[in-house]
Motif scaffolding. Structure first.
Motif, PDB file in Angstrom:
ATOM      1  N   LYS A  83       0.832  -1.209   0.000  1.00 62.27           N
ATOM      2  CA  LYS A  83       0.000   0.000   0.000  1.00 62.27           C
ATOM      3  C   LYS A  83       0.867   1.261   0.000  1.00 62.27           C
ATOM      4  N   GLU A  84       1.862   1.324   0.906  1.00 60.77           N
ATOM      5  CA  GLU A  84       2.731   2.506   0.979  1.00 60.77           C
ATOM      6  C   GLU A  84       3.610   2.647  -0.248  1.00 60.77           C
ATOM      7  N   LEU A  85       4.088   1.528  -0.769  1.00 58.02           N
ATOM      8  CA  LEU A  85       4.917   1.557  -1.976  1.00 58.02           C
ATOM      9  C   LEU A  85       4.095   2.052  -3.166  1.00 58.02           C
ATOM     10  N   SER A  86       2.876   1.566  -3.286  1.00 59.29           N
ATOM     11  CA  SER A  86       1.995   2.017  -4.373  1.00 59.29           C
ATOM     12  C   SER A  86       1.730   3.509  -4.267  1.00 59.29           C
ATOM     13  N   TYR A  87       1.463   3.976  -3.045  1.00 57.05           N
ATOM     14  CA  TYR A  87       1.225   5.402  -2.838  1.00 57.05           C
ATOM     15  C   TYR A  87       2.467   6.214  -3.210  1.00 57.05           C
ATOM     16  N   ALA A  88       3.628   5.750  -2.760  1.00 56.88           N
ATOM     17  CA  ALA A  88       4.873   6.471  -3.052  1.00 56.88           C
ATOM     18  C   ALA A  88       5.116   6.551  -4.553  1.00 56.88           C
ATOM     19  N   ILE A  89       4.857   5.469  -5.253  1.00 49.44           N
ATOM     20  CA  ILE A  89       5.077   5.455  -6.707  1.00 49.44           C
ATOM     21  C   ILE A  89       4.095   6.372  -7.414  1.00 49.44           C
ATOM     22  N   SER A  90       2.818   6.305  -7.049  1.00 47.15           N
ATOM     23  CA  SER A  90       1.805   7.082  -7.769  1.00 47.15           C
ATOM     24  C   SER A  90       1.757   8.554  -7.375  1.00 47.15           C
ATOM     25  N   GLU A  91       2.073   8.871  -6.122  1.00 47.56           N
ATOM     26  CA  GLU A  91       1.880  10.238  -5.648  1.00 47.56           C
ATOM     27  C   GLU A  91       3.147  11.072  -5.506  1.00 47.56           C
ATOM     28  N   THR A  92       4.271  10.461  -5.213  1.00 47.52           N
ATOM     29  CA  THR A  92       5.437  11.288  -4.862  1.00 47.52           C
ATOM     30  C   THR A  92       6.674  11.029  -5.689  1.00 47.52           C
ATOM     31  N   ILE A  93       6.660  10.061  -6.563  1.00 47.34           N
ATOM     32  CA  ILE A  93       7.908   9.643  -7.212  1.00 47.34           C
ATOM     33  C   ILE A  93       8.589  10.763  -8.000  1.00 47.34           C
ATOM     34  N   ASN A  94       7.848  11.605  -8.686  1.00 45.96           N
ATOM     35  CA  ASN A  94       8.483  12.668  -9.467  1.00 45.96           C
ATOM     36  C   ASN A  94       8.383  14.033  -8.803  1.00 45.96           C
ATOM     37  N   LYS A  95       7.864  14.071  -7.586  1.00 41.73           N
ATOM     38  CA  LYS A  95       7.698  15.344  -6.901  1.00 41.73           C
ATOM     39  C   LYS A  95       8.857  15.659  -5.960  1.00 41.73           C
ATOM     40  N   ALA A  96       9.639  14.665  -5.612  1.00 41.45           N
ATOM     41  CA  ALA A  96      10.767  14.886  -4.704  1.00 41.45           C
ATOM     42  C   ALA A  96      11.925  15.516  -5.462  1.00 41.45           C
ATOM     43  N   ASP A  97      12.458  16.583  -4.918  1.00 36.45           N
ATOM     44  CA  ASP A  97      13.610  17.252  -5.510  1.00 36.45           C
ATOM     45  C   ASP A  97      14.870  16.649  -4.895  1.00 36.45           C
ATOM     46  N   PRO A  98      15.647  15.891  -5.670  1.00 39.39           N
ATOM     47  CA  PRO A  98      16.833  15.225  -5.122  1.00 39.39           C
ATOM     48  C   PRO A  98      17.805  16.175  -4.438  1.00 39.39           C
ATOM     49  N   PHE A  99      18.008  17.360  -5.005  1.00 40.50           N
ATOM     50  CA  PHE A  99      18.943  18.309  -4.408  1.00 40.50           C
ATOM     51  C   PHE A  99      18.436  18.791  -3.050  1.00 40.50           C
ATOM     52  N   LYS A 100      17.126  19.087  -2.953  1.00 42.74           N
ATOM     53  CA  LYS A 100      16.565  19.541  -1.679  1.00 42.74           C
ATOM     54  C   LYS A 100      16.631  18.427  -0.633  1.00 42.74           C
ATOM     55  N   TYR A 101      16.352  17.185  -1.050  1.00 47.38           N
ATOM     56  CA  TYR A 101      16.455  16.058  -0.112  1.00 47.38           C
ATOM     57  C   TYR A 101      17.883  15.950   0.409  1.00 47.38           C
ATOM     58  N   HIS A 102      18.848  16.060  -0.491  1.00 48.25           N
ATOM     59  CA  HIS A 102      20.255  15.968  -0.100  1.00 48.25           C
ATOM     60  C   HIS A 102      20.603  17.078   0.899  1.00 48.25           C
ATOM     61  N   GLN A 103      20.186  18.302   0.592  1.00 46.06           N
ATOM     62  CA  GLN A 103      20.482  19.430   1.476  1.00 46.06           C
ATOM     63  C   GLN A 103      19.846  19.240   2.858  1.00 46.06           C
TER      64      GLN A 103
END
Length: 187
Positions: A83-103
């Motif tokens: 359930k959580e993996l499906s949600y992560a794939i459908s809702e957030t996969i392209n919304k996370a900014d890798p640079f901001k996460y790193h910072q």
């Protein structure tokens, strides 16, 4: 993998040298941690720092590693993980900014911040009143049925062993090193 015919889509890497971890992680989009027990999962930090969306089981210290907006927590069951993996794939996969996460990971886990938080924990412990031996024994009993009493027997044994050593080598005969950490600098 073979049963589900995923040989073309799944690759087991085995050991990955530390210097290559980031290079492996950036090829993915989601990091899935399926631990049943975990005190502090450094792999979650590495994945988030590499910009991956993190899905993990809600066990041990995992919920404290990253803030809620950077991790999807699931019960340690297949249904909850799916359930959580499906949600992560459908809702957030392209919304996370890798640079901001790193910072953000970099700021959360700087050596200075970790040292300050560790100092706060130790200072908090030092301000609490010291428990008497009987109070400690009472706490040890809460470990569980038989285990609690085993711990109490061990504590009593160690207590009397320490008393024997103290009788043999009294504290007042031991040279005490002054605590220089709390003295003010004379510069």
């Amino acid at each position: 993998v073979e049963r589900e015919r995923l040989q073309d889509r799944v690759e087991f890497l085995g050991f990955v040298p530390h210097q290559s971890v980031r290079d492996v992680l950036v090829h993915g989009h989601v990091f899935l941690n399926c631990s049943l027990t975990e005190s502090f999962c450094i792999a979650i930090l590495e994945a988030s720092s590499a910009g991956l969306t993190v899905v993990s089981t809600n066990v041990g210290g995992v919920p404290e590693v990253l803030p809620p907006d950077m991790i999807h927590l699931a019960d340690p069951s297949v249904d909850s993980l799916v359930k959580e993996l499906s949600y992560a794939i459908s809702e957030t996969i392209n919304k996370a900014d890798p640079f901001k996460y790193h910072q953000r990971v970099r700021e959360m886990y700087s050596w200075e911040r970790v040292a300050n938080e560790t100092t706060l924990v130790y200072d908090g412990v030092l301000t609490k009143p010291r428990l008497t031996f009987l109070q400690r024994l009472d706490r040890y009993k809460t470990v569980g049925g038989i285990a609690g009493y085993v711990v109490c027997v061990l504590a009593i044994t160690l207590h009397f062993a320490a008393k024997l050593v103290e009788w043999w080598q009294p504290r007042d005969l031991i040279d005490v090193v002054p605590d220089v950490c709390h003295q003010e600098n004379e510069y």
